[in-house]
Design an enzyme around this catalytic site. Structure first.
Site, PDB file in Angstrom:
ATOM      1  CD  GLU A 211     -10.207   4.610   1.037  1.00 53.24           C
ATOM      2  OE1 GLU A 211     -10.025   5.828   0.838  1.00 53.24           O
ATOM      3  OE2 GLU A 211      -9.526   3.723   0.493  1.00 53.24           O
TER       4      GLU A 211
ATOM      5  CE  LYS B 107      -4.445  -1.559   0.912  1.00 51.47           C
ATOM      6  NZ  LYS B 107      -4.384  -2.829   1.666  1.00 51.47           N
TER       7      LYS B 107
ATOM      8  CB  SER C  26      -0.240  -8.156  -1.243  1.00 56.60           C
ATOM      9  OG  SER C  26      -1.074  -8.988  -0.462  1.00 56.60           O
TER      10      SER C  26
END
Ligand SMILES: *Cc1c(COP(=O)(O)O)cnc(C)c1O
Length: 433
Positions: A114, A92, A387
């Site tokens: 968010e 991210k 990930s």
């Protein structure tokens, strides 16, 4: 596929994508689109992004040959792209850095975001701390309860976490609330969206920032494959879990022109694709508009977004990035489902065979690789996007395994031993092994 040029000028991936926003947001979206168009090819911007990725995130992330796991499965060689080794523990941050750099150039001192599991919230709070930007994170009150360590992390990093009490009090409601804040504060506020969703230019922009994953892989794989005795210079398939779809788009996008490489997105099948309790938008959803773009949405006959379920909060989203909808329709990517139980089994398997604790999200991709590998030859290969790391999930896994996570008095003075099967068992000191 060598001519793949998506999206078009207005953000359409075929019939998907676009920008469905209220008039009050049109100005903000236009401003963002112009800023990104201006900096996207700017050598200073690109050089700074690369410096940040190298020195703050620790890129390039390695590709790792999971040799023991591959040997045990007895088929294709499995390679892991180690996004779990990034600062903050997942992919991210690649995206939050890019967007925060834009926020600075656009003169926006306030950032909103968010978050569902809190991973995007933490990655946003991290870069805001580094750049001295105010940071407000919207998070469903249900998620706040489920993910308290990440809430505290965001606070440590100086962010304000705003509980969202509307709807199901989860990610989609947090996204709605963040959009509302943006409408009210467009002048001084930049909205950092955490995946390849939202109105144009977000799906394209987030994909571009995350594409570093696939670009590095293209460079790293030929040598890794040659050393492992594989004949092709690139993997036979690239696999990634799909929530909103940003880690998958990041590793897929540079591979789209490589026709010899299958692209496989793994959605959360939860309790089963036909159980009604899953988050498999591409496999069980239908086209609709959600959060500013047209894509596959889990909805009922009246177009009401339905409740989703997954063991992993990061995959628990009723929509999916519009580019995945397009890649599915043109047949360039395939989408499959992995259940909670299969993901959990893969989580334990990777821990024990390779010494890597994966995120429950990433465990979905691992699980499908474990199914696929035995059907292929030993000189074939799979590249899996790992990930994120699983430290955030160990409480969830302990609960599911009925393990004594906090080592209460009953387990003190005893050796803690892992067995070959879950759940992890406790063995009394001195007992026969
Ligand atoms: C958030 C998250 C995901 C899901 O998001 P995508 O946009 O689909 O990549 C997957 N893995 C990890 C570790 C995450 O934190």
């Amino acid at each position: 596929m060598s001519s793949y040029q998506q999206p078009d000028q207005r953000g359409h991936f075929g019939p998907y994508g676009g920008s469905f926003v209220s008039e009050t947001l049109t100005h903000a979206i236009n401003e963002l689109r112009e800023a990104y168009a201006r900096y996207q090819h700017d050598p200073d911007f690109i050089a700074e992004f690369q410096r940040e990725l190298a020195h703050f995130v620790g890129r390039p992330s390695p590709v790792y040959h999971a040799e023991r796991m591959s040997r045990e499965l007895g088929g294709a060689q499995i390679f892991l792209k180690r996004e779990d080794l990034n600062h903050t523990g997942a992919h991210k941050v690649n995206n939050t850095i890019g967007q925060a750099m834009l926020a600075r150039r656009m003169g926006k001192p306030r950032v909103i975001a968010e978050t569902g599991a809190g991973q995007h919230g933490v990655a946003t709070a991290t870069i805001c701390a580094r750049y001295g930007l105010e940071c407000v994170v919207y998070m469903g009150s249900e998620d706040i309860k489920r993910q308290s360590p990440n809430v505290y992390r965001m606070k440590l990093l100086g962010a304000t976490v705003v509980p969202v009490e509307s709807g199901s009090k989860t990610l989609k409601d947090a996204l709605n609330e963040a959009l509302r804040d943006w409408v009210a504060n467009v002048d001084n506020t930049f909205y950092i969206i955490g995946t390849v969703a939202g109105p144009h230019p977000y799906p394209m922009m987030v994909r571009d920032f995350q594409s570093v994953i696939g670009q590095e892989s293209l460079v790293q794989m030929p040598e890794m494959l040659a050393r492992a005795g594989c004949h092709a210079p690139q993997p036979d398939a690239v696999l990634a879990c799909v929530g909103g779809g940003s880690n998958a788009m990041g590793i897929f996008h540079p591979y789209i022109p490589h026709a010899g490489t299958r692209l496989i997105g793994v959605e959360a099948a939860g309790l089963g694709l036909d159980s009604g309790k899953h988050s498999a938008s591409l496999q069980r959803g239908s086209p609709g508009v959600l959060h500013g773009n047209r894509t596959y949405v889990l909805q009922d006959d009246n177009g009401q977004v339905t409740e989703t379920h997954s063991i992993s909060a990061g995959l628990d989203y009723p929509g999916v990035g519009p580019e995945h909808a397009y890649l599915k329709d043109i047949g360039r990517a395939e989408y499959v489902g992995v259940t909670d139980d299969q993901a959990l089994a893969a989580f334990h398997h990777l821990c024990r065979t390779e010494g890597i604790i994966p995120a429950l999200e990433s465990s979905h991709a691992i699980a499908y690789a474990m199914q696929l590998a035995p059907t292929l030859r030993r000189d074939q290969s799979l590249l899996v996007c790992l990930s994120g790391r699983g430290d955030k999930d160990i409480g969830t896994v302990a609960d599911l395994s009925h393990a004594d996570f906090y080592c209460r008095p009953s387990c003190q003075g005893q050796a803690v031993k892992g067995g070959s099967d879950q759940p992890i068992t406790l063995v009394r000191a001195g007992a026969a092994a």
